[in-house]
Design a protein around this motif. Structure first.
Motif, PDB file in Angstrom:
ATOM      1  N   THR A  30      68.989  30.561  66.442  1.00 53.51           N
ATOM      2  CA  THR A  30      69.993  31.248  65.634  1.00 53.51           C
ATOM      3  C   THR A  30      69.340  32.358  64.822  1.00 53.51           C
ATOM      4  O   THR A  30      68.138  32.313  64.549  1.00 53.51           O
ATOM      5  CB  THR A  30      70.718  30.284  64.672  1.00 53.51           C
ATOM      6  N   LEU A  31      70.132  33.356  64.466  1.00 58.28           N
ATOM      7  CA  LEU A  31      69.683  34.461  63.618  1.00 58.28           C
ATOM      8  C   LEU A  31      70.618  34.566  62.420  1.00 58.28           C
ATOM      9  O   LEU A  31      71.808  34.262  62.524  1.00 58.28           O
ATOM     10  CB  LEU A  31      69.719  35.786  64.386  1.00 58.28           C
ATOM     11  N   PRO A  32      70.113  35.028  61.273  1.00 56.65           N
ATOM     12  CA  PRO A  32      71.002  35.252  60.128  1.00 56.65           C
ATOM     13  C   PRO A  32      71.961  36.400  60.408  1.00 56.65           C
ATOM     14  O   PRO A  32      71.614  37.353  61.111  1.00 56.65           O
ATOM     15  CB  PRO A  32      70.028  35.598  58.993  1.00 56.65           C
ATOM     16  N   HIS A  33      73.174  36.303  59.861  1.00 59.15           N
ATOM     17  CA  HIS A  33      74.181  37.339  60.074  1.00 59.15           C
ATOM     18  C   HIS A  33      75.109  37.352  58.880  1.00 59.15           C
ATOM     19  O   HIS A  33      75.603  36.310  58.446  1.00 59.15           O
ATOM     20  CB  HIS A  33      74.984  37.049  61.344  1.00 59.15           C
ATOM     21  N   GLY A  34      75.353  38.543  58.333  1.00 54.24           N
ATOM     22  CA  GLY A  34      76.204  38.668  57.155  1.00 54.24           C
ATOM     23  C   GLY A  34      77.647  38.285  57.445  1.00 54.24           C
ATOM     24  O   GLY A  34      78.227  38.723  58.443  1.00 54.24           O
ATOM     25  N   THR A  35      78.234  37.464  56.590  1.00 53.65           N
ATOM     26  CA  THR A  35      79.625  37.051  56.792  1.00 53.65           C
ATOM     27  C   THR A  35      80.606  38.175  56.471  1.00 53.65           C
ATOM     28  O   THR A  35      81.798  38.041  56.729  1.00 53.65           O
ATOM     29  CB  THR A  35      79.958  35.831  55.922  1.00 53.65           C
ATOM     30  N   ASP A  36      80.120  39.296  55.933  1.00 55.70           N
ATOM     31  CA  ASP A  36      80.984  40.441  55.680  1.00 55.70           C
ATOM     32  C   ASP A  36      81.062  41.370  56.890  1.00 55.70           C
ATOM     33  O   ASP A  36      81.769  42.377  56.871  1.00 55.70           O
ATOM     34  CB  ASP A  36      80.500  41.229  54.455  1.00 55.70           C
ATOM     35  N   SER A  37      80.334  41.037  57.950  1.00 55.50           N
ATOM     36  CA  SER A  37      80.359  41.843  59.173  1.00 55.50           C
ATOM     37  C   SER A  37      81.207  41.136  60.215  1.00 55.50           C
ATOM     38  O   SER A  37      80.818  40.086  60.739  1.00 55.50           O
ATOM     39  CB  SER A  37      78.935  42.051  59.715  1.00 55.50           C
ATOM     40  N   PHE A  38      82.386  41.707  60.514  1.00 62.32           N
ATOM     41  CA  PHE A  38      83.312  41.132  61.482  1.00 62.32           C
ATOM     42  C   PHE A  38      82.912  41.634  62.865  1.00 62.32           C
ATOM     43  O   PHE A  38      83.331  42.707  63.303  1.00 62.32           O
ATOM     44  CB  PHE A  38      84.736  41.540  61.128  1.00 62.32           C
ATOM     45  N   THR A  39      82.085  40.864  63.561  1.00 68.80           N
ATOM     46  CA  THR A  39      81.545  41.274  64.855  1.00 68.80           C
ATOM     47  C   THR A  39      82.657  41.570  65.852  1.00 68.80           C
ATOM     48  O   THR A  39      83.593  40.797  66.004  1.00 68.80           O
ATOM     49  CB  THR A  39      80.639  40.173  65.428  1.00 68.80           C
ATOM     50  N   GLN A  40      82.523  42.695  66.558  1.00 69.58           N
ATOM     51  CA  GLN A  40      83.444  43.061  67.632  1.00 69.58           C
ATOM     52  C   GLN A  40      82.668  43.158  68.943  1.00 69.58           C
ATOM     53  O   GLN A  40      82.696  42.268  69.758  1.00 69.58           O
ATOM     54  CB  GLN A  40      84.154  44.369  67.292  1.00 69.58           C
ATOM     55  N   ARG A 100      81.229  49.806  61.523  1.00 66.59           N
ATOM     56  CA  ARG A 100      79.885  50.364  61.677  1.00 66.59           C
ATOM     57  C   ARG A 100      79.344  50.024  63.054  1.00 66.59           C
ATOM     58  O   ARG A 100      79.819  49.103  63.710  1.00 66.59           O
ATOM     59  CB  ARG A 100      78.924  49.769  60.633  1.00 66.59           C
ATOM     60  N   ILE A 101      78.323  50.762  63.466  1.00 65.84           N
ATOM     61  CA  ILE A 101      77.519  50.383  64.614  1.00 65.84           C
ATOM     62  C   ILE A 101      76.112  50.123  64.093  1.00 65.84           C
ATOM     63  O   ILE A 101      75.568  50.930  63.329  1.00 65.84           O
ATOM     64  CB  ILE A 101      77.541  51.453  65.725  1.00 65.84           C
ATOM     65  N   LEU A 102      75.541  48.978  64.466  1.00 67.09           N
ATOM     66  CA  LEU A 102      74.263  48.544  63.917  1.00 67.09           C
ATOM     67  C   LEU A 102      73.257  48.273  65.022  1.00 67.09           C
ATOM     68  O   LEU A 102      73.610  47.694  66.055  1.00 67.09           O
ATOM     69  CB  LEU A 102      74.435  47.252  63.100  1.00 67.09           C
ATOM     70  N   ARG A 103      72.012  48.671  64.801  1.00 66.43           N
ATOM     71  CA  ARG A 103      70.910  48.213  65.648  1.00 66.43           C
ATOM     72  C   ARG A 103      70.190  47.109  64.880  1.00 66.43           C
ATOM     73  O   ARG A 103      69.827  47.284  63.712  1.00 66.43           O
ATOM     74  CB  ARG A 103      69.953  49.355  65.998  1.00 66.43           C
ATOM     75  N   ILE A 104      69.972  45.974  65.543  1.00 66.17           N
ATOM     76  CA  ILE A 104      69.489  44.774  64.881  1.00 66.17           C
ATOM     77  C   ILE A 104      68.233  44.254  65.573  1.00 66.17           C
ATOM     78  O   ILE A 104      68.165  44.211  66.809  1.00 66.17           O
ATOM     79  CB  ILE A 104      70.584  43.679  64.897  1.00 66.17           C
ATOM     80  N   ASP A 105      67.245  43.838  64.780  1.00 65.20           N
ATOM     81  CA  ASP A 105      66.034  43.232  65.318  1.00 65.20           C
ATOM     82  C   ASP A 105      66.397  41.906  65.986  1.00 65.20           C
ATOM     83  O   ASP A 105      66.950  41.011  65.334  1.00 65.20           O
ATOM     84  CB  ASP A 105      65.022  43.002  64.198  1.00 65.20           C
ATOM     85  N   ALA A 106      66.101  41.785  67.276  1.00 68.91           N
ATOM     86  CA  ALA A 106      66.518  40.596  68.024  1.00 68.91           C
ATOM     87  C   ALA A 106      65.735  39.349  67.646  1.00 68.91           C
ATOM     88  O   ALA A 106      66.135  38.235  67.993  1.00 68.91           O
ATOM     89  CB  ALA A 106      66.370  40.863  69.522  1.00 68.91           C
ATOM     90  N   ASP A 107      64.624  39.515  66.939  1.00 66.56           N
ATOM     91  CA  ASP A 107      63.817  38.357  66.528  1.00 66.56           C
ATOM     92  C   ASP A 107      64.143  37.878  65.123  1.00 66.56           C
ATOM     93  O   ASP A 107      64.077  36.680  64.846  1.00 66.56           O
ATOM     94  CB  ASP A 107      62.328  38.704  66.605  1.00 66.56           C
ATOM     95  N   THR A 108      64.514  38.810  64.239  1.00 62.86           N
ATOM     96  CA  THR A 108      64.712  38.446  62.836  1.00 62.86           C
ATOM     97  C   THR A 108      66.155  38.540  62.367  1.00 62.86           C
ATOM     98  O   THR A 108      66.515  37.942  61.354  1.00 62.86           O
ATOM     99  CB  THR A 108      63.861  39.345  61.924  1.00 62.86           C
ATOM    100  N   GLY A 109      66.985  39.334  63.067  1.00 62.96           N
ATOM    101  CA  GLY A 109      68.353  39.575  62.612  1.00 62.96           C
ATOM    102  C   GLY A 109      68.462  40.681  61.590  1.00 62.96           C
ATOM    103  O   GLY A 109      69.558  40.980  61.100  1.00 62.96           O
ATOM    104  N   ASP A 110      67.337  41.322  61.249  1.00 59.87           N
ATOM    105  CA  ASP A 110      67.349  42.404  60.259  1.00 59.87           C
ATOM    106  C   ASP A 110      68.001  43.652  60.850  1.00 59.87           C
ATOM    107  O   ASP A 110      67.819  43.973  62.028  1.00 59.87           O
ATOM    108  CB  ASP A 110      65.920  42.765  59.825  1.00 59.87           C
ATOM    109  N   ILE A 111      68.756  44.371  60.021  1.00 64.78           N
ATOM    110  CA  ILE A 111      69.381  45.623  60.442  1.00 64.78           C
ATOM    111  C   ILE A 111      68.342  46.736  60.429  1.00 64.78           C
ATOM    112  O   ILE A 111      67.705  46.996  59.405  1.00 64.78           O
ATOM    113  CB  ILE A 111      70.569  45.980  59.535  1.00 64.78           C
ATOM    114  N   ILE A 112      68.155  47.388  61.568  1.00 60.81           N
ATOM    115  CA  ILE A 112      67.188  48.479  61.698  1.00 60.81           C
ATOM    116  C   ILE A 112      67.838  49.810  61.343  1.00 60.81           C
ATOM    117  O   ILE A 112      67.243  50.649  60.666  1.00 60.81           O
ATOM    118  CB  ILE A 112      66.636  48.531  63.132  1.00 60.81           C
ATOM    119  N   LYS A 113      69.068  49.990  61.813  1.00 60.11           N
ATOM    120  CA  LYS A 113      69.752  51.269  61.607  1.00 60.11           C
ATOM    121  C   LYS A 113      71.246  51.034  61.708  1.00 60.11           C
ATOM    122  O   LYS A 113      71.697  50.108  62.398  1.00 60.11           O
ATOM    123  CB  LYS A 113      69.305  52.282  62.668  1.00 60.11           C
TER     124      LYS A 113
END
Length: 215
Positions: free
Chosen positions: A16-26, A46-59
């Motif tokens: 599992t990866l952390p994910h903000g509950t304020d982001s309604f994934t589409q 928004r469109i987000l690029r996310i680190d696949a290992d950590t879940g951190d938002i890159i851009k």
């Protein structure tokens, strides 16, 4: 939603990866070693690029406040095609910078979109039992697929991903994934994701199953 259950597969959570509950994934996809996610809702898309290992938002890049971002797919030409929900407008986004490159128009709602493995066809869902097939270059509809399980239409088709010669698609409002033949629209089998949400998750907003990515 009423579906006929034929062959049903289970699932296994590997990590599992952390994910903000304020982001309604589409939309959700795997691209060049990272995850790309479209986040919906008016004024928050928004469109987000996310680190696949950590879940951190890159851009990240925001959409106009009037747009509710929906599905995303590669077009195979160094860009992403992103749908909006009810405006009939799609965006072309640079796959590296996440900058907007252009727009295109389509009829009706936009829910999910994916590119097949040979890069020759895009598949677009709109919440009905129909999947539109588009040419990736022109983004024009070339044919339509009616999705059914043993003769019964499967409606509310949502996010989708092309995986090993099948379209995998979640039926909105359920915990079911349909595995669909891309030529006939026949549901080959189902994946039942019952129990996938932690018992601590209480609100309906964050319990919606959405976003399918495949490496």
């Amino acid at each position: 939603v009423s579906v006929l259950i034929g062959w049903v597969a289970d699932y296994e959570i590997l990590s599992t990866l952390p994910h903000g509950t304020d982001s309604f994934t589409q939309g959700f996809l795997y691209s060049n070693g990272s995850l790309v996610e479209t986040v919906g809702e008016f004024g928050k898309s928004r469109i987000l690029r996310i680190d696949a290992d950590t879940g951190d938002i890159i851009k990240g890049t925001a959409f106009p406040a009037s747009d509710f971002a929906e599905g995303i797919s590669s077009t195979g030409a160094g860009e992403f095609a992103v749908l909006t929900w009810q405006t009939g407008r799609g965006y072309l986004v640079d796959s590296s910078s996440l900058d907007f490159k252009g727009e295109w128009k389509f009829d009706g709602d936009g829910w999910g979109i994916t590119l097949n493995e040979d890069g020759r066809e895009l598949y677009l869902s709109d919440g009905s039992a129909t999947i539109r097939v588009l040419d990736p270059g022109s983004l024009k509809v070339t044919r339509r697929i009616q999705v059914a399980d043993r003769g019964r239409s499967i409606h509310i088709l949502n996010e989708l991903e092309f995986i090993r010669d099948e379209i995998w698609e979640n039926v909105y409002g359920t915990l079911l994934l349909a595995r669909i033949d891309p030529l006939s629209g026949t549901v080959n089998s189902w994946v039942d994701c019952y129990g996938i949400f932690p018992v601590t998750v209480e609100t309906a907003h964050v319990r919606v199953m959405n976003g399918i990515a495949y490496d």
